[in-house]
Design a protein around this motif. Structure first.
Motif, PDB file in Angstrom:
ATOM      1  N   PHE A  10       0.855  -1.191   0.000  1.00 42.69           N
ATOM      2  CA  PHE A  10       0.000   0.000   0.000  1.00 42.69           C
ATOM      3  C   PHE A  10       0.890   1.239   0.000  1.00 42.69           C
ATOM      4  O   PHE A  10       2.106   1.139   0.143  1.00 42.69           O
ATOM      5  CB  PHE A  10      -0.926   0.002   1.227  1.00 42.69           C
ATOM      6  CG  PHE A  10      -0.172  -0.081   2.528  1.00 42.69           C
ATOM      7  CD1 PHE A  10       0.186   1.063   3.208  1.00 42.69           C
ATOM      8  CD2 PHE A  10       0.197  -1.316   3.059  1.00 42.69           C
ATOM      9  CE1 PHE A  10       0.901   0.996   4.398  1.00 42.69           C
ATOM     10  CE2 PHE A  10       0.909  -1.394   4.240  1.00 42.69           C
ATOM     11  CZ  PHE A  10       1.259  -0.245   4.916  1.00 42.69           C
ATOM     12  N   THR A  11       0.278   2.395  -0.135  1.00 40.86           N
ATOM     13  CA  THR A  11       0.994   3.665  -0.055  1.00 40.86           C
ATOM     14  C   THR A  11       0.433   4.441   1.131  1.00 40.86           C
ATOM     15  O   THR A  11      -0.787   4.553   1.283  1.00 40.86           O
ATOM     16  CB  THR A  11       0.814   4.477  -1.352  1.00 40.86           C
ATOM     17  OG1 THR A  11       1.274   3.688  -2.447  1.00 40.86           O
ATOM     18  CG2 THR A  11       1.584   5.778  -1.304  1.00 40.86           C
TER      19      THR A  11
ATOM     20  N   GLY B  42       2.239  13.034   2.678  1.00 43.85           N
ATOM     21  CA  GLY B  42       2.689  13.839   3.805  1.00 43.85           C
ATOM     22  C   GLY B  42       2.923  13.069   5.087  1.00 43.85           C
ATOM     23  O   GLY B  42       3.269  13.670   6.113  1.00 43.85           O
ATOM     24  N   SER B  43       2.756  11.753   5.067  1.00 44.55           N
ATOM     25  CA  SER B  43       2.976  10.960   6.279  1.00 44.55           C
ATOM     26  C   SER B  43       4.439  11.058   6.706  1.00 44.55           C
ATOM     27  O   SER B  43       5.337  10.892   5.894  1.00 44.55           O
ATOM     28  CB  SER B  43       2.630   9.492   6.036  1.00 44.55           C
ATOM     29  OG  SER B  43       1.261   9.323   5.790  1.00 44.55           O
ATOM     30  N   THR B  44       4.651  11.321   7.969  1.00 48.22           N
ATOM     31  CA  THR B  44       6.012  11.379   8.509  1.00 48.22           C
ATOM     32  C   THR B  44       6.423  10.000   9.000  1.00 48.22           C
ATOM     33  O   THR B  44       5.573   9.132   9.248  1.00 48.22           O
ATOM     34  CB  THR B  44       6.093  12.359   9.687  1.00 48.22           C
ATOM     35  OG1 THR B  44       5.256  11.852  10.743  1.00 48.22           O
ATOM     36  CG2 THR B  44       5.650  13.760   9.280  1.00 48.22           C
TER      37      THR B  44
ATOM     38  N   GLY C 246       1.482   4.433  13.617  1.00 48.38           N
ATOM     39  CA  GLY C 246       0.373   3.694  13.013  1.00 48.38           C
ATOM     40  C   GLY C 246       0.630   2.200  12.990  1.00 48.38           C
ATOM     41  O   GLY C 246      -0.275   1.397  13.266  1.00 48.38           O
ATOM     42  N   ALA C 247       1.860   1.808  12.684  1.00 40.32           N
ATOM     43  CA  ALA C 247       2.208   0.382  12.669  1.00 40.32           C
ATOM     44  C   ALA C 247       2.101  -0.209  14.073  1.00 40.32           C
ATOM     45  O   ALA C 247       1.507  -1.280  14.259  1.00 40.32           O
ATOM     46  CB  ALA C 247       3.612   0.199  12.108  1.00 40.32           C
TER      47      ALA C 247
ATOM     48  N   ARG D 249      -8.214   4.505   4.938  1.00 43.08           N
ATOM     49  CA  ARG D 249      -7.145   5.091   5.754  1.00 43.08           C
ATOM     50  C   ARG D 249      -6.015   5.649   4.900  1.00 43.08           C
ATOM     51  O   ARG D 249      -5.485   6.718   5.187  1.00 43.08           O
ATOM     52  CB  ARG D 249      -6.612   4.033   6.721  1.00 43.08           C
ATOM     53  CG  ARG D 249      -5.606   4.525   7.715  1.00 43.08           C
ATOM     54  CD  ARG D 249      -5.269   3.481   8.775  1.00 43.08           C
ATOM     55  NE  ARG D 249      -5.240   2.110   8.317  1.00 43.08           N
ATOM     56  CZ  ARG D 249      -4.188   1.524   7.734  1.00 43.08           C
ATOM     57  NH1 ARG D 249      -3.085   2.198   7.524  1.00 43.08           N
ATOM     58  NH2 ARG D 249      -4.248   0.255   7.370  1.00 43.08           N
ATOM     59  N   THR D 250      -5.651   4.939   3.835  1.00 47.14           N
ATOM     60  CA  THR D 250      -4.514   5.366   3.020  1.00 47.14           C
ATOM     61  C   THR D 250      -4.919   6.203   1.815  1.00 47.14           C
ATOM     62  O   THR D 250      -4.095   6.913   1.251  1.00 47.14           O
ATOM     63  CB  THR D 250      -3.721   4.148   2.506  1.00 47.14           C
ATOM     64  OG1 THR D 250      -4.556   3.380   1.637  1.00 47.14           O
ATOM     65  CG2 THR D 250      -3.214   3.292   3.654  1.00 47.14           C
TER      66      THR D 250
END
Length: 110
Positions: A8-9, A13-15, A22-23, A77-78
């Motif tokens: 997935f991507t 802008g996810s840091t 999140g993981a 979510r993604t």
């Protein structure tokens, strides 16, 4: 044994800290799945491509865990499509342990 690759991507802008957080938030969910043998969390060199490598006893166990509802929430979510592929585990080479394990596969994929 089945290896499942889920790609997935992360949202734009996810840091790295948000990705790590999140993981970690998913760990209790996956620990509670009695069918899951092992999971590896991956982050691509671009810092946005994510993947999970899951080890399952069967394709059916993988599909129960990554059912339509799970896929829908991951895509919400993604904001991106999720790609899922299944592989039969033929053998494992572990150089650290000096071991080659063959015959770890379950029934052939159909």
């Amino acid at each position: 044994m089945i290896v499942e690759l889920v790609e997935f991507t992360h949202p734009p802008g996810s840091t790295r800290s948000a990705i790590d957080e999140g993981a970690r938030a998913t760990v209790p969910h996956w620990r509670a799945n009695a069918d899951l043998l092992r999971k590896h969390y991956l982050l691509g060199s671009d810092g946005q491509t994510g993947a999970g490598i899951y080890f399952w006893p069967s394709v059916e166990a993988a599909q129960r865990a990554h059912d339509a509802a799970w896929i829908a929430q991951a895509e919400r979510r993604t904001g991106q499509s999720v790609r899922i592929r299944h592989f039969e585990l033929l053998m494992t080479l572990n150089n650290q342990a000096g071991r080659l394990t063959e015959g770890a596969a379950g029934p052939p994929l159909t």
